[in-house]
Design an enzyme around this catalytic site. Structure first.
Site, PDB file in Angstrom:
ATOM      1  N   ASP A   1     -47.163  78.864 125.508  1.00 41.35           N
ATOM      2  CA  ASP A   1     -48.050  78.107 126.542  1.00 41.35           C
ATOM      3  C   ASP A   1     -48.542  76.820 125.978  1.00 41.35           C
ATOM      4  O   ASP A   1     -48.577  76.647 124.673  1.00 41.35           O
ATOM      5  CB  ASP A   1     -49.319  78.714 127.082  1.00 41.35           C
ATOM      6  CG  ASP A   1     -50.145  79.178 126.061  1.00 41.35           C
ATOM      7  OD1 ASP A   1     -49.899  79.942 125.316  1.00 41.35           O
ATOM      8  OD2 ASP A   1     -51.253  79.147 126.102  1.00 41.35           O
TER       9      ASP A   1
ATOM     10  N   GLU B   1     -52.540  81.246 124.800  1.00 40.80           N
ATOM     11  CA  GLU B   1     -53.549  80.932 123.895  1.00 40.80           C
ATOM     12  C   GLU B   1     -54.451  80.028 124.186  1.00 40.80           C
ATOM     13  O   GLU B   1     -55.475  79.764 123.747  1.00 40.80           O
ATOM     14  CB  GLU B   1     -52.549  80.709 122.674  1.00 40.80           C
ATOM     15  CG  GLU B   1     -53.225  80.986 121.324  1.00 40.80           C
ATOM     16  CD  GLU B   1     -53.949  79.354 120.891  1.00 40.80           C
ATOM     17  OE1 GLU B   1     -54.765  79.317 120.067  1.00 40.80           O
ATOM     18  OE2 GLU B   1     -53.625  78.423 121.610  1.00 40.80           O
ATOM     19  N   GLU B   2     -53.926  78.781 125.161  1.00 46.42           N
ATOM     20  CA  GLU B   2     -54.449  77.690 125.455  1.00 46.42           C
ATOM     21  C   GLU B   2     -55.622  77.955 126.321  1.00 46.42           C
ATOM     22  O   GLU B   2     -56.428  76.972 126.629  1.00 46.42           O
ATOM     23  CB  GLU B   2     -53.524  76.642 125.758  1.00 46.42           C
ATOM     24  CG  GLU B   2     -52.826  76.320 124.688  1.00 46.42           C
ATOM     25  CD  GLU B   2     -53.256  75.462 123.458  1.00 46.42           C
ATOM     26  OE1 GLU B   2     -54.352  75.410 123.419  1.00 46.42           O
ATOM     27  OE2 GLU B   2     -52.672  75.134 122.602  1.00 46.42           O
TER      28      GLU B   2
ATOM     29  N   ASP C   1     -50.130  78.286 113.342  1.00 45.92           N
ATOM     30  CA  ASP C   1     -50.512  77.325 114.728  1.00 45.92           C
ATOM     31  C   ASP C   1     -51.803  76.464 114.142  1.00 45.92           C
ATOM     32  O   ASP C   1     -52.673  76.350 114.632  1.00 45.92           O
ATOM     33  CB  ASP C   1     -51.233  78.389 115.609  1.00 45.92           C
ATOM     34  CG  ASP C   1     -51.543  77.662 117.038  1.00 45.92           C
ATOM     35  OD1 ASP C   1     -50.987  76.498 117.203  1.00 45.92           O
ATOM     36  OD2 ASP C   1     -52.053  78.260 117.895  1.00 45.92           O
TER      37      ASP C   1
ATOM     38  N   HIS D   1     -52.929  68.342 121.447  1.00 40.29           N
ATOM     39  CA  HIS D   1     -53.715  68.183 122.998  1.00 40.29           C
ATOM     40  C   HIS D   1     -54.058  66.632 123.126  1.00 40.29           C
ATOM     41  O   HIS D   1     -54.677  66.540 124.031  1.00 40.29           O
ATOM     42  CB  HIS D   1     -55.084  68.834 122.676  1.00 40.29           C
ATOM     43  CG  HIS D   1     -55.065  70.367 122.531  1.00 40.29           C
ATOM     44  ND1 HIS D   1     -56.079  71.144 123.047  1.00 40.29           N
ATOM     45  CD2 HIS D   1     -54.038  71.095 122.158  1.00 40.29           C
ATOM     46  CE1 HIS D   1     -55.793  72.422 122.638  1.00 40.29           C
ATOM     47  NE2 HIS D   1     -54.597  72.385 122.174  1.00 40.29           N
TER      48      HIS D   1
END
Length: 471
Positions: free
Chosen positions: A89, A152-153, A176, A444
Site C-alpha cells: 500500500d 501499513e500506511e 522500510d 510521502h
C-alpha cells in the site's frame, strides 16, 4: 561458502527493474469507499498484494494469501523463522508531481513513482535477495518468510488479521527505512481534536480542507470564507495577497466572488514522522484567518491551529514537549485539518505524535486537552504503538550491522526514528534499509524516487544478510 552477492544482483538487474516497474504501475492507495469482503482496504492494496504474491508463485516459492489482507512468500525449513516485512500500500499521490505517479519514469539514475522508496522498491530488493538465495540453492537452517502487507500506511489492520491466522516469525527486519539499521522506533499515537458547530457574524468559515493522511504533512489547504459585505471580502482578499508576499515559505492565491473568498495555500508535503521537513499549508492559512473575527466552533478551530499547532513540531506550544536521551525529542504533525459547520462531526484536527519512552499516549492526551481548553475535545484515535527498541548487542543487530559494514566500508551504528515500520511487529524486529546515509528523503512527497544504484546495492546487502541470519 563464498558468494559474490553484487555479481548475482547484477545478473538480475533487468528482471528486477521490470518487475518493480510493473508493481509501481498499480495504484495501491487505500480507498475505504470501495471496501468489499474481497478487498478489505479497497481494490488498490489487494491488487498490489496479489501482484507481489504472483511473483513468488512464478518463481517457485511457497506462497499463501491470507484472505487478501496480507500474505507471505516462504523458502527453506527449520525450527526458527526469519521474517522479512514489506508492504504494497502507498499514501495518496497528492499534487505537485512532474510525472504520472503511477507510470514509473527512470531519469538521472533514479526511478520516480509513488511507492518507489516506500515501500515497493525496497520490498522488491528484499524479494530478489531471497530469490538469489533460492536460485543458488544455498542451504539454510531456518525458514525465511517474506510477509507482504497492504495497510501499513493506515491502521495496520492487515497485520492484525494476518497474525490471527499465522504464527509470528522469531526475529526479522523490515526493508522500510534506512541503513545502517533502525533498532528503535518512537511510539506513535494520534490525538484527535474535535470542535463544536457554530460560526461568526462578521466572518463565517464555510469550509476548511487540508491533508490526506495523519502521517503526511499537508502540502495544500483550501478555505472558503464569507464576509459581512463585499467591501470586507475585497479587503480580506487584498490582505491575503500581502500575507502571501510576506511569507517566504508558502505560495497561494485568493478568489473573490461578491462576499465570498476562497483561499488556496501551497506548502510542502513530507512524512509525518519528520514534520519539520515539511511546510504545513493548513496551519499557515489558519494564522492568517486568526486575525479576523470568527466565533464559536470556527473561532476555536482557527485559533487552536494558529496558537498551539502552527510550526509546533516538538509539542512546545501544546505543552507536550518531551525528550529522552536515547530516543530524542517527541514530534507532532497536524495531518488532517477539516472544518464543516454543517456537519460538526466532520470538523477535526489530527495530531500525530511520535513519542519517546518516558511518556505515554494517555499523558499526551491529558496535556493536549489542558492546553486547548474546554471548547475543544481531545481523544485518542486509532492504534497506539508504544516505543520499540532492540538492544545494540542483540545478535540480530550485530549481524546486520556487520553485513552493512562489509558491503559499504562504513562503520555501522544504531539509530532510533520517529517513523513506524513493521519491524516493531516482532520483539526482535528492526528496520534495515533500503535508504543509505545522505539520501534525499522523498517518502510521502511528490516526485518520490529511489536511486537505482541504491536499489541494487541494497539487494546485495539483503541477500548476504538473509544468508548469514538463516544459514
Amino acid at each position: 561458502m563464498t558468494i559474490d552477492w553484487q555479481k548475482e544482483v547484477d545478473a538480475r538487474k533487468d528482471a528486477l527493474l521490470e518487475d518493480l516497474q510493473n508493481l509501481l504501475r498499480i495504484n495501491s492507495e487505500r480507498d475505504d469507499s470501495k471496501v468489499t469482503s474481497d478487498a478489505p482496504f479497497g481494490p488498490g492494496p489487494v491488487a498490489g498484494l496479489k501482484h507481489m504474491l504472483a511473483y513468488g508463485e512464478r518463481d517457485g516459492f511457497v506462497v499463501k494469501n491470507v484472505d487478501n489482507y496480507a500474505g507471505h512468500i516462504e523458502y527453506g525449513e527449520g525450527d526458527e523463522t526469519l521474517g522479512i516485512f514489506g508492504h504494497m500500500d502507498v499514501v495518496p499521490a497528492g499534487d505537485g508531481w512532474d510525472t504520472d505517479p503511477y507510470e514509473p519514469v527512470i531519469k538521472d539514475g533514479k526511478i520516480f513513482a509513488r511507492g518507489s522508496s516506500d515501500d515497493k522498491g525496497p520490498s522488491m530488493a528484499a524479494y530478489y535477495a531471497l530469490r538469489i538465495i533460492k536460485d543458488l540453492g544455498v542451504p539454510l537452517s531456518k525458514k525465511v518468510r517474506f510477509v507482504v502487507g497492504s495497510d501499513e500506511e493506515s491502521g495496520w489492520g492487515d497485520m492484525d488479521y494476518y497474525f490471527k491466522h499465522e504464527e509470528k516469525p522469531d526475529f526479522g527486519f523490515s526493508p522500510d527505512a534506512e541503513f545502517p539499521i533502525i533498532n528503535g522506533e518512537k511510539g506513535n499515537v494520534t490525538i484527535r481534536l474535535t470542535f463544536k458547530g457554530g460560526n461568526g457574524v462578521d466572518y463565517q468559515l464555510i469550509s476548511f480542507k487540508s491533508g490526506l493522511r495523519e502521517n503526511m504533512v499537508p502540502g495544500t489547504a483550501t478555505a472558503i470564507v464569507t464576509a459581512a459585505s463585499a467591501d470586507d471580502a475585497a479587503s480580506l482578499t487584498a490582505s491575503f495577497e500581502t500575507f502571501i508576499k510576506e511569507e517566504q515559505k508558502i505560495s497561494g492565491h485568493a478568489e473573490l466572488s461578491d462576499q465570498t473568498v476562497t483561499f488556496h495555500v501551497v506548502g510542502k508535503g513530507a512524512h509525518g514522522a519528520s514534520p519539520q521537513s515539511g511546510i504545513n499549508a493548513a496551519t499557515f492559512l489558519a494564522t492568517f484567518l486568526n486575525n479576523y473575527s470568527f466565533a464559536e466552533g470556527a473561532y476555536s478551530f482557527i485559533n487552536t491551529l494558529a496558537e498551539f499547532v502552527h510550526e509546533d513540531f516538538y509539542g512546545e506550544k501544546l505543552g507536550t514537549a518531551f525528550e529522552d536521551e536515547k530516543m530524542g525529542k517527541l514530534t507532532m504533525n497536524a495531518g488532517i485539518v477539516n472544518f464543516d459547520p454543517a456537519n460538526p462531526e466532520n470538523s477535526l484536527v489530527t495530531l500525530n505524535f511520535r513519542y519517546p519512552k518516558g511518556t505515554s499516549a494517555e499523558e499526551l492526551q491529558e496535556k493536549v486537552q489542558k492546553t486547548v481548553g474546554e471548547n475543544v475535545t481531545a481523544t485518542q484515535g486509532g492504534r497506539n504503538q508504544e516505543p520499540h527498541y532492540v538492544p545494540a548487542d542483540d545478535p540480530l543487530v550485530e549481524t546486520l550491522l556487520q553485513v552493512y559494514e562489509d558491503h559499504t566500508g562504513q562503520k555501522g551504528h544504531e539509530q532510533i526514528i520517529g517513523g513506524g515500520t513493521y519491524g516493531r511487529l516482532l520483539k526482535r524486529g528492526v528496520a534495515y534499509g533500503a535508504m543509505f546515509p545522505g539520501y534525499t528523503d522523498t517518502m510521502h512527497q511528490a516526485n518520490e524516487f529511489m536511486a537505482l544504484d541504491d536499489l541494487f546495492r541494497a539487494t546485495a546487502i539483503y541477500a548476504d544478510a538473509i544468508y548469514r541470519l538463516a544459514k
